[in-house]
Design an enzyme around this catalytic site. Structure first.
Site, PDB file in Angstrom:
ATOM      1  N   GLU A  79       0.829  -1.212   0.000  1.00  5.70           N
ATOM      2  CA  GLU A  79       0.000   0.000   0.000  1.00  5.70           C
ATOM      3  C   GLU A  79       0.863   1.261   0.000  1.00  5.70           C
ATOM      4  O   GLU A  79       1.804   1.386   0.763  1.00  5.70           O
ATOM      5  CB  GLU A  79      -0.929  -0.010   1.223  1.00  5.70           C
ATOM      6  CG  GLU A  79      -1.865  -1.206   1.275  1.00  5.70           C
ATOM      7  CD  GLU A  79      -2.841  -1.267   0.095  1.00  5.70           C
ATOM      8  OE1 GLU A  79      -3.080  -0.213  -0.525  1.00  5.70           O
ATOM      9  OE2 GLU A  79      -3.344  -2.373  -0.204  1.00  5.70           O
ATOM     10  N   CYS A 142      -7.539  -2.337   8.064  1.00  8.14           N
ATOM     11  CA  CYS A 142      -6.175  -2.311   7.527  1.00  8.14           C
ATOM     12  C   CYS A 142      -5.739  -0.879   7.242  1.00  8.14           C
ATOM     13  O   CYS A 142      -4.682  -0.427   7.696  1.00  8.14           O
ATOM     14  CB  CYS A 142      -6.093  -3.178   6.262  1.00  8.14           C
ATOM     15  SG  CYS A 142      -6.440  -4.938   6.570  1.00  8.14           S
ATOM     16  N   HIS A 166      -1.072  -6.159   1.999  1.00 10.52           N
ATOM     17  CA  HIS A 166      -2.281  -6.978   1.917  1.00 10.52           C
ATOM     18  C   HIS A 166      -1.926  -8.348   1.351  1.00 10.52           C
ATOM     19  O   HIS A 166      -1.296  -8.446   0.290  1.00 10.52           O
ATOM     20  CB  HIS A 166      -3.339  -6.293   1.051  1.00 10.52           C
ATOM     21  CG  HIS A 166      -4.302  -5.465   1.845  1.00 10.52           C
ATOM     22  ND1 HIS A 166      -4.424  -4.107   1.727  1.00 10.52           N
ATOM     23  CD2 HIS A 166      -5.198  -5.826   2.816  1.00 10.52           C
ATOM     24  CE1 HIS A 166      -5.350  -3.654   2.571  1.00 10.52           C
ATOM     25  NE2 HIS A 166      -5.828  -4.676   3.241  1.00 10.52           N
TER      26      HIS A 166
END
Lengths: 202, 202, 202, 202
Positions: A79, A142, A166
């Protein structure tokens, strides 16, 4: 020796297992290159998870923080951005649901992760592990955890590099939900992915 | 010793590899339980593939035929039905495209596979490998091959049990196509799946 | 004047509406070109639906039967094949679930529809309505109804042409399920689609 | 009378039409409630589009700016967030590709839209039009345009409320690409959606 903290949420959403928790437990206590690893299973609890992670950071003093979580996707994603947003009607494991869709009213709309995602993705692809840079970490726990960690870093109360990883679901998760359309990745490849990432940081 | 023929198409659709061909090559010559295995890579050629498979059947005389092919799906599927239909605008690797959407004008509309798919799926799930029974083997080379094999069996010119096994793509295939949304399964798990299937046949 | 029977299942799966039932009700009693239309809403009841449709066929004596049903898909599909298979764990609206995955033990594995699907799809596309020929009508009530109708035709007890038309969900259905990823088509376009199909039959 | 500017990109990605351009052209010059509408078709040109939109804003002086674009999705989405990020390997219609994945090096990571998306979504759902609030406007021209407009507003050089509206593809677009899996929404419903949105602003 440098220190890495790997966090993984406990199982939720009706699953009995969470790949992120399994990876964190499996790597806890291991040494990889110049890094020693602490693996932490985090309660999926909007009222406690941040406190638990902050306590671990305070105790362990890592220079790298790799927050991990599961996602219904085929490849690993690194991310790049944490949004100041949370939007879900689903409760956590302790019956909490977010009241607002803003995480921190006086915080910026988003933070970039300060760990280069392109380097990590390149290392994974070079090792034959499907991976990509993601610009949207979702609107659940998350993204919420990454936003809070980046908030501490950007406000100067934490000196570390952090990102969110992830991880795809495990094969056993598609079996326990009897949902064969769910993409999965075996645990061995997920653990290998974390090792590849850690080696690429040296 | 009983004999199993495993067929897998060569790579097509721009890929450099095909999981079915890899599985066939990997298991060729092995003995598993009471079975010895012949693995055959089949040209993706509508004008030759049937002939190549029939020649191998004639030479090897297997009692079980497991035709394998790749599919853009997350789990292994065991096909229950072969349709007398083929419909695609895509050419094979040798510039042939089907002229009609009927495989055999005087053949029945469909055949059931004569190898119990539920038993195979149960064995895979019990081994932690995502799998399901499928009632639609697609409209390309995979269904076409199964229909032709079942046609020989049902018309009495071949005494064997046969089915088609669709295998997910390999991680390297999502990387070579740069398409991280494609579900994949590592080759090791796919080979393990075939071994589980073969053991369940004893 | 020639007669067309249009059937549509009543709502199921938690929906309050079914596009197929709406289309059948909307067209009931209308005349289009050389055809007069009877629209019939069919109970989603594995123990009664066939009987209800057969009674309507017997009463109305149509030369064309267009069975309609809803599907979670973006375009209209004209079904080319009915399988002798039904496989679902979901009960109908009256708590019946199929006991076997075979519809008729002594029936053939599949039938082709005897209404040319390519002609119907061409007429729809020429009218700007997304449509395609489908070779798999699913494993639920829709395929089951088509198989039974084709069985009567092929065994000689019914002289008609028949097919199954899968219709996308209505916009109100994605709203009532709060599932914005579901593709939909407004009722006006679905009714227009049936009119285009009927005109193409003349 | 208050003024609304509606922008829509010209067709790209091989399509001959773009729903956003069609909506903008269709509503140009109309009056709805207390608003008069200017509809602007924007070149899909990373080197010119911002300039074209800024010129229109300067000429027309709107108090509301509704930037529209197409998306491969079933429902209309109202974007809540513009990211300071652009990431694509695809060129625009004039052979420009972004050089960096950051839009503005000295800009914040993201902006919230300053037009309440929940109010607009509620109005659409109440009118039977599938819609949802989105927190990720993608990484292409649409997000890029919204980020630039919000940047002007937030830096104080523009006094207006703005958001981005992603519109589904048109039925003719799935036909011209021969891709029947693409969700679509007819132009009439898309124009109705914009009218509903504008009425809800009063």
């Amino acid at each position: 020796m440098k220190k890495i903290l790997i966090t993984g949420f406990e199982p939720f959403d009706g699953f009995t297992v969470n790949p992120a928790a399994e990876v964190a437990k499996s790597l806890d206590g291991r040494k990889v290159g110049e890094y020693s690893i602490r693996g932490l299973v985090v309660p999926f609890d909007y009222s406690k998870a941040i406190e638990v992670v902050e306590q671990a950071i305070s105790d362990y003093d890592p220079s790298i923080i790799l927050c991990c979580g599961q996602a219904d996707q085929a490849a690993i994603s690194i991310e790049r951005i944490a949004l100041n947003a949370i939007s879900t009607k689903l409760a956590d494991n302790y019956e909490n649901t977010p009241e607002s869709d803003i995480i921190t009213l006086d915080g910026p709309v988003a933070y970039f992760s300060n760990l280069d995602p392109f380097q990590l993705v390149k290392a994974l692809l070079d090792s034959g592990i499907p991976a990509h840079v993601s610009y949207h970490a979702g609107l659940y726990g998350c993204n919420w955890l990454l936003y809070n960690v980046m908030d501490e870093i950007e406000r100067g109360s934490l000196d570390a590099k952090a990102t969110f990883i992830h991880l795809p679901l495990l094969p056993s998760q598609s079996i326990e939900k009897d949902k064969m359309s769910m993409a999965t990745m075996p645990l061995e490849m997920q653990i290998e992915a974390l090792l590849v990432i850690i080696k690429s940081l040296s």
